[in-house]
Design a protein around this motif. Structure first.
Motif, mmCIF file in Angstrom:
data_model
loop_
_atom_site.group_PDB
_atom_site.id
_atom_site.type_symbol
_atom_site.label_atom_id
_atom_site.label_comp_id
_atom_site.label_asym_id
_atom_site.label_seq_id
_atom_site.Cartn_x
_atom_site.Cartn_y
_atom_site.Cartn_z
ATOM 1 N N ALA A 8 27.763 37.166 75.132
ATOM 2 C CA ALA A 8 26.731 38.085 74.467
ATOM 3 C C ALA A 8 25.929 37.186 73.563
ATOM 4 O O ALA A 8 26.402 36.010 72.978
ATOM 5 C CB ALA A 8 27.352 39.321 73.662
ATOM 6 N N TRP A 9 24.585 37.332 73.352
ATOM 7 C CA TRP A 9 23.911 36.459 72.510
ATOM 8 C C TRP A 9 22.816 37.080 71.705
ATOM 9 O O TRP A 9 22.463 38.450 71.819
ATOM 10 C CB TRP A 9 22.847 35.588 73.711
ATOM 11 N N TRP A 21 19.411 31.034 60.843
ATOM 12 C CA TRP A 21 19.950 29.598 60.475
ATOM 13 C C TRP A 21 20.231 29.605 59.035
ATOM 14 O O TRP A 21 21.389 29.047 58.686
ATOM 15 C CB TRP A 21 19.107 28.595 60.917
ATOM 16 N N SER A 22 19.441 29.965 58.187
ATOM 17 C CA SER A 22 19.613 29.991 56.816
ATOM 18 C C SER A 22 20.817 30.679 56.238
ATOM 19 O O SER A 22 21.234 30.466 55.238
ATOM 20 C CB SER A 22 18.286 30.282 55.995
ATOM 21 N N GLN A 23 21.323 31.594 57.129
ATOM 22 C CA GLN A 23 22.703 32.261 56.784
ATOM 23 C C GLN A 23 23.738 31.625 57.316
ATOM 24 O O GLN A 23 24.832 32.036 56.845
ATOM 25 C CB GLN A 23 22.484 33.710 57.312
ATOM 26 N N LYS A 39 28.907 29.073 59.565
ATOM 27 C CA LYS A 39 29.639 30.294 59.959
ATOM 28 C C LYS A 39 29.537 30.826 61.142
ATOM 29 O O LYS A 39 28.605 30.461 61.962
ATOM 30 C CB LYS A 39 28.969 31.266 58.748
ATOM 31 N N LYS A 40 30.567 31.611 61.669
ATOM 32 C CA LYS A 40 30.593 32.199 63.143
ATOM 33 C C LYS A 40 30.232 33.532 62.907
ATOM 34 O O LYS A 40 30.193 34.139 61.968
ATOM 35 C CB LYS A 40 31.877 31.856 63.683
ATOM 36 N N HIS A 41 29.865 34.198 63.895
ATOM 37 C CA HIS A 41 29.742 35.639 64.169
ATOM 38 C C HIS A 41 30.800 36.164 63.706
ATOM 39 O O HIS A 41 31.882 35.936 64.427
ATOM 40 C CB HIS A 41 29.067 35.950 65.406
ATOM 41 N N LYS A 42 30.650 37.407 63.143
ATOM 42 C CA LYS A 42 31.731 38.445 63.048
ATOM 43 C C LYS A 42 32.201 39.225 64.334
ATOM 44 O O LYS A 42 33.126 39.488 64.382
ATOM 45 C CB LYS A 42 31.554 39.403 62.019
ATOM 46 N N ILE A 43 31.153 39.276 64.855
ATOM 47 C CA ILE A 43 31.534 39.937 66.312
ATOM 48 C C ILE A 43 31.642 38.797 67.425
ATOM 49 O O ILE A 43 30.893 38.106 67.517
ATOM 50 C CB ILE A 43 30.074 40.843 66.825
ATOM 51 N N GLU A 44 33.052 39.169 67.713
ATOM 52 C CA GLU A 44 33.574 37.965 68.523
ATOM 53 C C GLU A 44 32.664 37.702 69.961
ATOM 54 O O GLU A 44 32.646 36.562 70.275
ATOM 55 C CB GLU A 44 35.122 38.535 69.136
ATOM 56 N N ALA A 45 32.220 38.974 70.599
ATOM 57 C CA ALA A 45 31.439 38.511 71.962
ATOM 58 C C ALA A 45 30.386 37.473 71.724
ATOM 59 O O ALA A 45 30.098 36.673 72.539
ATOM 60 C CB ALA A 45 30.849 39.854 72.224
#
Ligand code: ZN
Length: 248
Positions: free
Chosen positions: A194-195, A200-202, A182-188
């Motif tokens: 942004a980091w 990992w398990s999610q 899965k990718k982050h919902k927050i685009e940055a």
């Protein structure tokens, strides 16, 4: 160095020490926990051998088997070494080298969670006579020229490498997970400027990130050859370099 002896080393001198550093962590369902260590062992030895054959005086230290796994704290038996512990280990290793006149150290990183840059900055102040550097071999070549699927953990690249280096430790293909993540919902965060640490398990069900489906030993061999060639040239250059005259 792990395979040699006092008889061979008591009168030896080296210009450069390489410290391979891996991790112990789940790699999808099908690759061994020590995948990063096997890669580090083989790639560091193969690269250093090429440098040695050109005349580079380099010694490869034994691979440190645990890395930073703070994002995998709930994945069974992923062994975490905190960055502050890594700094303590590096200080002790550098102190030996510094005392014995080996002033060049290359940290040969093999695990994405290890971030040696801030540690190397701090070590540099502590050991001003030394030239301490780090390398990340997965970034040395464009993976897209070797592999169909993009990924960064237990992916087509790592599975291909392990099919070439340690085929007896790779489970049959029917056990391979898809490495969907899965990718982050927050685009940055997805854009990379942004980091935040990935939990990992999610993000991955099988712990892999990247589809291993098209992996083959032949791809692994080609990548291994080209990485060791490039890293071998770099290591030879490091051996030859005058650390008081590095810029042009
Ligand atoms: Zn890995």
């Amino acid at each position: 160095m792990a395979e040699t002896n006092w008889n061979a080393l008591k009168d030896a001198t080296f210009d450069l020490a390489i410290l391979p550093w891996g991790a112990t962590e789940a790699h999808n369902y099908h690759l061994p926990y020590a995948t990063d260590n096997f890669e580090a062992d083989a790639l560091a030895a193969g690269s250093a051998q090429l440098a040695w054959e050109k005349g580079g005086k380099v010694v490869v230290l034994p691979t440190i088997p645990f890395g930073v796994n703070t994002g995998q704290s709930d994945i069974y038996l992923d062994i975490n070494l905190n960055p502050s512990t890594q700094y303590a280990i590096l200080c002790d290793v550098a102190e030996v080298l510094n005392r014995q006149g080996i002033y060049k150290l290359l940290i040969f990183n093999s695990h994405g969670g290890n971030n040696f840059k801030p540690l190397v900055r701090e070590l540099g102040l502590k050991f001003p006579k030394m030239f301490i550097s780090l390398s990340n071999w997965p970034q040395a070549l464009s993976k897209g020229e070797y592999f169909k699927e993009r990924g960064d953990h237990a992916d087509e690249m790592e599975t291909s490498l392990m099919l070439y280096l340690k085929p007896e430790l790779v489970l049959p293909k029917k056990h391979w997970g898809s490495g969907a993540s899965k990718k982050h919902k927050i685009e940055a965060f997805s854009e990379g400027w942004a980091w935040a640490e990935r939990k990992w398990s999610q993000i991955s069900e099988d712990t892999g990130v990247g589809d291993p489906m098209y992996s083959t030993a032949e791809k692994g061999e080609r990548f291994y050859r080209d990485i060791t060639l490039k890293m071998g040239n770099f290591i030879f250059e490091l051996c030859q370099a005058d650390i008081d005259d590095l810029y042009q």
